[in-house]
Each structure stands twice: as structure tokens, then as C-alpha cells.
Scaffold this motif. Structure first.
Motif, PDB file in Angstrom:
ATOM      1  N   THR A   1      55.057 112.027   9.707  1.00  0.00           N
ATOM      2  CA  THR A   1      53.409 112.231   9.366  1.00  0.00           C
ATOM      3  C   THR A   1      52.365 111.011   8.310  1.00  0.00           C
ATOM      4  O   THR A   1      51.772 110.895   8.558  1.00  0.00           O
ATOM      5  N   SER A   2      53.439 109.562   7.896  1.00  0.00           N
ATOM      6  CA  SER A   2      52.874 108.356   7.802  1.00  0.00           C
ATOM      7  C   SER A   2      52.749 107.311   8.122  1.00  0.00           C
ATOM      8  O   SER A   2      54.237 107.199   8.582  1.00  0.00           O
ATOM      9  N   THR A   3      52.353 106.503   8.101  1.00  0.00           N
ATOM     10  CA  THR A   3      52.761 104.790   8.222  1.00  0.00           C
ATOM     11  C   THR A   3      54.261 104.650   7.450  1.00  0.00           C
ATOM     12  O   THR A   3      54.373 104.969   6.352  1.00  0.00           O
TER      13      THR A   3
ATOM     14  N   TYR B   1      56.402  95.379   6.576  1.00  0.00           N
ATOM     15  CA  TYR B   1      56.136  95.648   7.703  1.00  0.00           C
ATOM     16  C   TYR B   1      55.927  97.214   8.031  1.00  0.00           C
ATOM     17  O   TYR B   1      56.629  97.951   7.393  1.00  0.00           O
ATOM     18  N   TYR B   2      54.990  96.975   8.456  1.00  0.00           N
ATOM     19  CA  TYR B   2      54.296  98.358   9.085  1.00  0.00           C
ATOM     20  C   TYR B   2      54.424  99.581  10.245  1.00  0.00           C
ATOM     21  O   TYR B   2      53.574  97.787  11.051  1.00  0.00           O
ATOM     22  N   SER B   3      54.750  99.973  10.658  1.00  0.00           N
ATOM     23  CA  SER B   3      55.253 100.641  11.797  1.00  0.00           C
ATOM     24  C   SER B   3      53.523 100.779  12.711  1.00  0.00           C
ATOM     25  O   SER B   3      52.332 100.883  11.432  1.00  0.00           O
ATOM     26  N   THR B   4      53.396 100.496  13.757  1.00  0.00           N
ATOM     27  CA  THR B   4      52.179 100.569  13.923  1.00  0.00           C
ATOM     28  C   THR B   4      51.985 101.648  14.553  1.00  0.00           C
ATOM     29  O   THR B   4      52.954 102.725  14.778  1.00  0.00           O
ATOM     30  N   PRO B   5      50.700 102.214  15.153  1.00  0.00           N
ATOM     31  CA  PRO B   5      50.560 103.911  15.895  1.00  0.00           C
ATOM     32  C   PRO B   5      50.768 103.455  16.770  1.00  0.00           C
ATOM     33  O   PRO B   5      51.729 104.706  17.152  1.00  0.00           O
TER      34      PRO B   5
ATOM     35  N   LEU C   1      44.168  99.669   6.770  1.00  0.00           N
ATOM     36  CA  LEU C   1      43.573  99.928   5.538  1.00  0.00           C
ATOM     37  C   LEU C   1      44.723  99.035   5.228  1.00  0.00           C
ATOM     38  O   LEU C   1      44.739  98.117   4.231  1.00  0.00           O
ATOM     39  N   LEU C   2      45.803  99.713   5.322  1.00  0.00           N
ATOM     40  CA  LEU C   2      47.642  98.865   5.047  1.00  0.00           C
ATOM     41  C   LEU C   2      47.416  96.797   5.451  1.00  0.00           C
ATOM     42  O   LEU C   2      47.901  96.417   4.478  1.00  0.00           O
TER      43      LEU C   2
END
Length: 101
Positions: free
Chosen positions: A3-5, A12-16, A84-85
Motif C-alpha cells: 500500500t506504499s512505495t 531505490y524507490y519502486s515506481t507505481p 515527492l520522494l
């Protein structure tokens, strides 16, 4: 289902789109083509979202929510959190506050 990134130790951030692919399409056995046809968009649009080349718009969030049994807010929040991240605030230049606390 997340439910969140998702982040990793290296920042590293997962893309939607990665979340769409890894937590919905693959586990549910839904092809990009099938999703595209179900929600009335081109397969290219889904591919670009999955590959991080297209944002999830408000209309797309609604389409995904109807097809995948989620809410539009889920998809919009994933996109907003990612934006934002990954935004570089230094790109804004020098902005002086108009209001002080």
C-alpha cells in the motif's frame, strides 16, 4: 499487496508501474494487453507505466481501480509518493519564504 512505495537499502524507490506489474499483473496472470483492453487504453500506455515512462493520471487511477478492485486513491497516492520522494528540490533555485513561522 503493498500500500506504499517500496524502498531498498540503496535508496531505490519502486515506481507505481513496477508495483502494478509485480503486485497485480504478474501474480494475477493478467497481461498488459488484457488490462489495456479491459480499461479502454492502448497497450503502449500500460507498457509505458510499467516501464516508468508515464505517470498514472487521475483518469488512469480510476481505470486501474475499477479493473483491479482497488481505489483510485491507491494509485494516485502511489504516484504522488513516488513523485515527492524522487523530486530534486534543488532544481527550484533560491526561493525566499514569504511567511515565517
Amino acid at each position: 499487496m503493498s500500500t506504499s512505495t517500496t524502498t531498498t537499502a540503496n535508496g531505490y524507490y519502486s515506481t507505481p508501474g513496477q508495483i502494478l506489474d509485480e503486485e497485480f499483473l504478474q501474480p494475477l496472470g493478467i497481461s498488459r494487453y488484457r488490462l489495456a483492453k479491459a480499461i479502454g487504453v492502448g497497450e503502449t500506455a500500460i507498457g509505458e507505466i510499467v516501464n516508468g515512462k508515464r505517470r498514472i493520471s487521475t483518469a488512469m487511477a480510476w481505470r486501474l481501480s475499477k479493473a483491479l478492485g482497488t481505489t483510485a486513491e491507491f494509485w494516485s497516492n502511489l504516484q504522488n509518493d513516488y513523485d515527492l520522494l524522487t523530486f530534486d528540490p534543488t532544481s527550484l533555485g533560491d526561493i525566499r519564504p514569504l511567511v515565517t513561522a
